[in-house]
Write a protein that holds these residues in place. Structure first.
Motif, PDB file in Angstrom:
ATOM      1  N   LYS A   1       0.823  -1.209   0.000  1.00  0.00           N
ATOM      2  CA  LYS A   1       0.000   0.000   0.000  1.00  0.00           C
ATOM      3  C   LYS A   1       0.857   1.259   0.000  1.00  0.00           C
ATOM      4  O   LYS A   1       0.618   2.196  -0.771  1.00  0.00           O
ATOM      5  CB  LYS A   1      -0.916  -0.003   1.221  1.00  0.00           C
ATOM      6  N   TYR A   2       1.892   1.270   0.854  1.00  0.00           N
ATOM      7  CA  TYR A   2       2.725   2.466   0.984  1.00  0.00           C
ATOM      8  C   TYR A   2       3.951   2.447   0.075  1.00  0.00           C
ATOM      9  O   TYR A   2       4.722   3.407   0.050  1.00  0.00           O
ATOM     10  CB  TYR A   2       3.161   2.639   2.443  1.00  0.00           C
ATOM     11  N   LYS A   3       4.139   1.366  -0.660  1.00  0.00           N
ATOM     12  CA  LYS A   3       5.242   1.217  -1.605  1.00  0.00           C
ATOM     13  C   LYS A   3       6.593   1.437  -0.932  1.00  0.00           C
ATOM     14  O   LYS A   3       7.450   2.168  -1.436  1.00  0.00           O
ATOM     15  CB  LYS A   3       5.050   2.167  -2.791  1.00  0.00           C
ATOM     16  N   VAL A   4       6.751   0.782   0.221  1.00  0.00           N
ATOM     17  CA  VAL A   4       8.006   0.825   0.961  1.00  0.00           C
ATOM     18  C   VAL A   4       8.666  -0.548   0.879  1.00  0.00           C
ATOM     19  O   VAL A   4       8.065  -1.544   1.295  1.00  0.00           O
ATOM     20  CB  VAL A   4       7.776   1.210   2.431  1.00  0.00           C
ATOM     21  N   PRO A   5       9.874  -0.651   0.331  1.00  0.00           N
ATOM     22  CA  PRO A   5      10.521  -1.960   0.217  1.00  0.00           C
ATOM     23  C   PRO A   5      10.921  -2.527   1.574  1.00  0.00           C
ATOM     24  O   PRO A   5      11.328  -1.787   2.473  1.00  0.00           O
ATOM     25  CB  PRO A   5      11.750  -1.680  -0.652  1.00  0.00           C
ATOM     26  N   VAL A   6      10.807  -3.848   1.696  1.00  0.00           N
ATOM     27  CA  VAL A   6      11.150  -4.565   2.923  1.00  0.00           C
ATOM     28  C   VAL A   6      12.144  -5.666   2.571  1.00  0.00           C
ATOM     29  O   VAL A   6      11.888  -6.475   1.679  1.00  0.00           O
ATOM     30  CB  VAL A   6       9.898  -5.192   3.570  1.00  0.00           C
ATOM     31  N   ILE A   7      13.282  -5.675   3.260  1.00  0.00           N
ATOM     32  CA  ILE A   7      14.265  -6.750   3.095  1.00  0.00           C
ATOM     33  C   ILE A   7      14.262  -7.575   4.366  1.00  0.00           C
ATOM     34  O   ILE A   7      14.523  -7.049   5.451  1.00  0.00           O
ATOM     35  CB  ILE A   7      15.688  -6.212   2.860  1.00  0.00           C
ATOM     36  N   LEU A   8      13.933  -8.855   4.247  1.00  0.00           N
ATOM     37  CA  LEU A   8      13.957  -9.699   5.435  1.00  0.00           C
ATOM     38  C   LEU A   8      15.151 -10.634   5.393  1.00  0.00           C
ATOM     39  O   LEU A   8      15.555 -11.131   4.336  1.00  0.00           O
ATOM     40  CB  LEU A   8      12.649 -10.478   5.600  1.00  0.00           C
ATOM     41  N   ASN A   9      15.743 -10.835   6.548  1.00  0.00           N
ATOM     42  CA  ASN A   9      16.817 -11.807   6.753  1.00  0.00           C
ATOM     43  C   ASN A   9      16.283 -12.883   7.684  1.00  0.00           C
ATOM     44  O   ASN A   9      15.663 -12.560   8.703  1.00  0.00           O
ATOM     45  CB  ASN A   9      18.038 -11.161   7.404  1.00  0.00           C
ATOM     46  N   ASN A  10      16.496 -14.137   7.344  1.00  0.00           N
ATOM     47  CA  ASN A  10      16.103 -15.202   8.271  1.00  0.00           C
ATOM     48  C   ASN A  10      16.869 -16.485   7.988  1.00  0.00           C
ATOM     49  O   ASN A  10      17.715 -16.540   7.096  1.00  0.00           O
ATOM     50  CB  ASN A  10      14.579 -15.427   8.258  1.00  0.00           C
ATOM     51  N   LEU A  11      16.566 -17.518   8.771  1.00  0.00           N
ATOM     52  CA  LEU A  11      17.279 -18.789   8.638  1.00  0.00           C
ATOM     53  C   LEU A  11      16.674 -19.691   7.576  1.00  0.00           C
ATOM     54  O   LEU A  11      17.308 -20.632   7.136  1.00  0.00           O
ATOM     55  CB  LEU A  11      17.306 -19.515   9.986  1.00  0.00           C
ATOM     56  N   GLY A  12      15.451 -19.443   7.174  1.00  0.00           N
ATOM     57  CA  GLY A  12      14.851 -20.217   6.085  1.00  0.00           C
ATOM     58  C   GLY A  12      14.364 -21.583   6.493  1.00  0.00           C
ATOM     59  O   GLY A  12      14.598 -22.564   5.781  1.00  0.00           O
ATOM     60  N   GLY A  13      13.665 -21.675   7.609  1.00  0.00           N
ATOM     61  CA  GLY A  13      13.091 -22.958   8.020  1.00  0.00           C
ATOM     62  C   GLY A  13      11.913 -23.370   7.154  1.00  0.00           C
ATOM     63  O   GLY A  13      11.602 -24.550   7.040  1.00  0.00           O
ATOM     64  N   TYR A  14      11.252 -22.383   6.552  1.00  0.00           N
ATOM     65  CA  TYR A  14      10.136 -22.644   5.645  1.00  0.00           C
ATOM     66  C   TYR A  14      10.585 -22.524   4.194  1.00  0.00           C
ATOM     67  O   TYR A  14      11.400 -21.657   3.857  1.00  0.00           O
ATOM     68  CB  TYR A  14       9.009 -21.638   5.866  1.00  0.00           C
ATOM     69  N   VAL A  15      10.020 -23.347   3.348  1.00  0.00           N
ATOM     70  CA  VAL A  15      10.216 -23.217   1.905  1.00  0.00           C
ATOM     71  C   VAL A  15       9.372 -22.050   1.411  1.00  0.00           C
ATOM     72  O   VAL A  15       8.180 -21.979   1.719  1.00  0.00           O
ATOM     73  CB  VAL A  15       9.783 -24.512   1.173  1.00  0.00           C
ATOM     74  N   PRO A  16       9.945 -21.109   0.653  1.00  0.00           N
ATOM     75  CA  PRO A  16       9.107 -20.054   0.074  1.00  0.00           C
ATOM     76  C   PRO A  16       8.140 -20.661  -0.943  1.00  0.00           C
ATOM     77  O   PRO A  16       8.436 -21.691  -1.549  1.00  0.00           O
ATOM     78  CB  PRO A  16      10.112 -19.113  -0.592  1.00  0.00           C
ATOM     79  N   THR A  17       7.001 -20.027  -1.121  1.00  0.00           N
ATOM     80  CA  THR A  17       6.000 -20.511  -2.072  1.00  0.00           C
ATOM     81  C   THR A  17       5.718 -19.434  -3.112  1.00  0.00           C
ATOM     82  O   THR A  17       6.283 -18.346  -3.071  1.00  0.00           O
ATOM     83  CB  THR A  17       4.688 -20.875  -1.344  1.00  0.00           C
ATOM     84  N   HIS A  18       4.810 -19.727  -4.047  1.00  0.00           N
ATOM     85  CA  HIS A  18       4.494 -18.760  -5.094  1.00  0.00           C
ATOM     86  C   HIS A  18       3.821 -17.513  -4.531  1.00  0.00           C
ATOM     87  O   HIS A  18       3.867 -16.448  -5.160  1.00  0.00           O
ATOM     88  CB  HIS A  18       3.606 -19.408  -6.156  1.00  0.00           C
ATOM     89  N   SER A  19       3.203 -17.616  -3.363  1.00  0.00           N
ATOM     90  CA  SER A  19       2.588 -16.441  -2.745  1.00  0.00           C
ATOM     91  C   SER A  19       3.625 -15.509  -2.130  1.00  0.00           C
ATOM     92  O   SER A  19       3.333 -14.354  -1.826  1.00  0.00           O
ATOM     93  CB  SER A  19       1.582 -16.871  -1.671  1.00  0.00           C
ATOM     94  N   PHE A  20       4.848 -16.008  -1.958  1.00  0.00           N
ATOM     95  CA  PHE A  20       5.937 -15.219  -1.387  1.00  0.00           C
ATOM     96  C   PHE A  20       6.584 -14.410  -2.509  1.00  0.00           C
ATOM     97  O   PHE A  20       7.691 -14.677  -2.945  1.00  0.00           O
ATOM     98  CB  PHE A  20       6.947 -16.172  -0.731  1.00  0.00           C
ATOM     99  N   ARG A  21       5.842 -13.416  -2.975  1.00  0.00           N
ATOM    100  CA  ARG A  21       6.282 -12.673  -4.155  1.00  0.00           C
ATOM    101  C   ARG A  21       5.681 -11.270  -4.128  1.00  0.00           C
ATOM    102  O   ARG A  21       4.477 -11.104  -3.968  1.00  0.00           O
ATOM    103  CB  ARG A  21       5.856 -13.413  -5.416  1.00  0.00           C
ATOM    104  N   SER A  22       6.520 -10.265  -4.260  1.00  0.00           N
ATOM    105  CA  SER A  22       6.064  -8.879  -4.321  1.00  0.00           C
ATOM    106  C   SER A  22       7.217  -8.010  -4.817  1.00  0.00           C
ATOM    107  O   SER A  22       8.375  -8.257  -4.478  1.00  0.00           O
ATOM    108  CB  SER A  22       5.615  -8.390  -2.936  1.00  0.00           C
TER     109      SER A  22
END
Length: 327
Positions: free
Chosen positions: A31-52
């Motif tokens: 909504k606010y068009k602010v980029p977000v960079i996340l860092n993590n350990l990756g316990g979950y597999v990203p999916t097709h919904s994990f996209r922006s």
């Protein structure tokens, strides 16, 4: 996130956030068009919904290293594997990715045991008893903190288990723990990064970090460094007076940088989780008086878009078993 954007008026958000958690906030950053960079350990597999176009991802991708560990250990040791873990680790996709990797190398089946205690003192001895009962060709252990330490203590004291090769998650045997117990040798693990990784970019990073802080960098330090490199690369496309979150998102989407793990790209359009996985074996460093991890092999890993891996991700609908929101 609302406070950062509307009150602090930030132009870029960088944080340690879980893969599933950040998806619950997508309406805010889009909504606010602010980029977000996340860092993590990756316990979950990203999916097709994990996209922006406003979401960026820099992770250790534990799900992928678990797949590689299962593939490598099954090929190396044969028989059938046994998987021991706590109820917390069972809330991720790591155990299923390990099973898929072992299956690729011909595992006929897998024995899986999970601790029952939800709170209170750790008790991993039932996992030891289960391994003695199963007598597997090799064992893999997904535990953290005191549970991991306790399990390894039981394991080395149980003579009936001495012939069973064991692999663990990369944080049970890690240089940052400064383990001095010589009995913690010859334990296998896998990760997409190690402070012992020999390439110029990693050596430069590790040496600079040790000089600045008098200790070895951990995984989050490395991820933060990589993220800093990407941000610096993205900022090269700006003049002093033309910055905006929307423009920053476009720059981040096409930015590449060379980091300790090689080439970095943090776009989620789609996710580029293509770092290789390094197989490690713990050894006692007599000079340092500590346990370290020697890199003995590597594997390109597997894509999160591979059908079986994606299926594992979609099987896990809530993640309620794990209270930690940053993995």
């Amino acid at each position: 996130m609302n406070k950062l954007i509307n009150f602090d008026e930030v132009d870029l958000i960088i944080g340690v956030v879980g893969t599933k958690v950040i998806l619950n906030a997508h309406e805010i950053y889009e909504k606010y068009k602010v980029p977000v960079i996340l860092n993590n350990l990756g316990g979950y597999v990203p999916t097709h919904s994990f996209r922006s176009p406003y979401l960026f991802y820099n992770s250790l991708d534990l799900w992928k290293s678990e797949w590689a560990m299962g593939k490598w250990s099954q090929k190396r040791f044969g028989g059938f594997p046994a998987l021991s873990m706590s109820i917390y680790e069972s809330g991720y996709n790591m155990h299923e990715c390990y099973r898929l990797g072992a299956s690729i190398s011909g595992a006929p089946f897998l024995k899986m045991d999970i601790t029952k205690n939800m709170s209170g003192e750790a008790d991993t001895f039932p996992l030891i008893n289960a391994l003695m009962k199963h007598a597997p060709g090799h064992a893999h252990v997904l535990l953290s903190g005191r549970e991991g330490t306790q399990f390894l203590d039981y394991y080395k004291k149980t003579s009936l288990l001495s012939g069973i090769p064991v692999s663990v998650n990369p944080f049970m045997i890690d240089e940052c723990l400064e383990i001095s117990d010589r009995d913690a040798q010859s334990i296998y693990s896998a990760a997409t990064w190690s402070c012992l990784l020999e390439n110029p970019a990693n050596r430069s990073f590790v040496d600079a970090y040790e000089q600045a802080y008098s200790r070895q960098p951990n995984v989050y330090s490395m991820l933060a460094f990589e993220t800093g490199l990407i941000v610096c690369e993205a900022l090269k496309g700006f003049e002093n007076d033309n910055y905006s979150g929307e423009r920053m998102a476009k720059q981040l989407g096409k930015a590449d940088a060379e980091g300790p793990r090689g080439k970095i790209n943090v776009s989620t359009m789609p996710v580029n989780a293509d770092q290789p996985v390094y197989i490690r074996k713990s050894f006692y460093d007599h000079k340092a008086g500590l346990i370290k991890n020697e890199i003995i092999d590597s594997d390109p890993g597997i894509s999160w878009q591979e059908p079986d891996v994606l299926n594992a991700a979609y099987q896990n609908t809530s993640g309620w078993e794990n209270p930690y929101l940053c993995v």
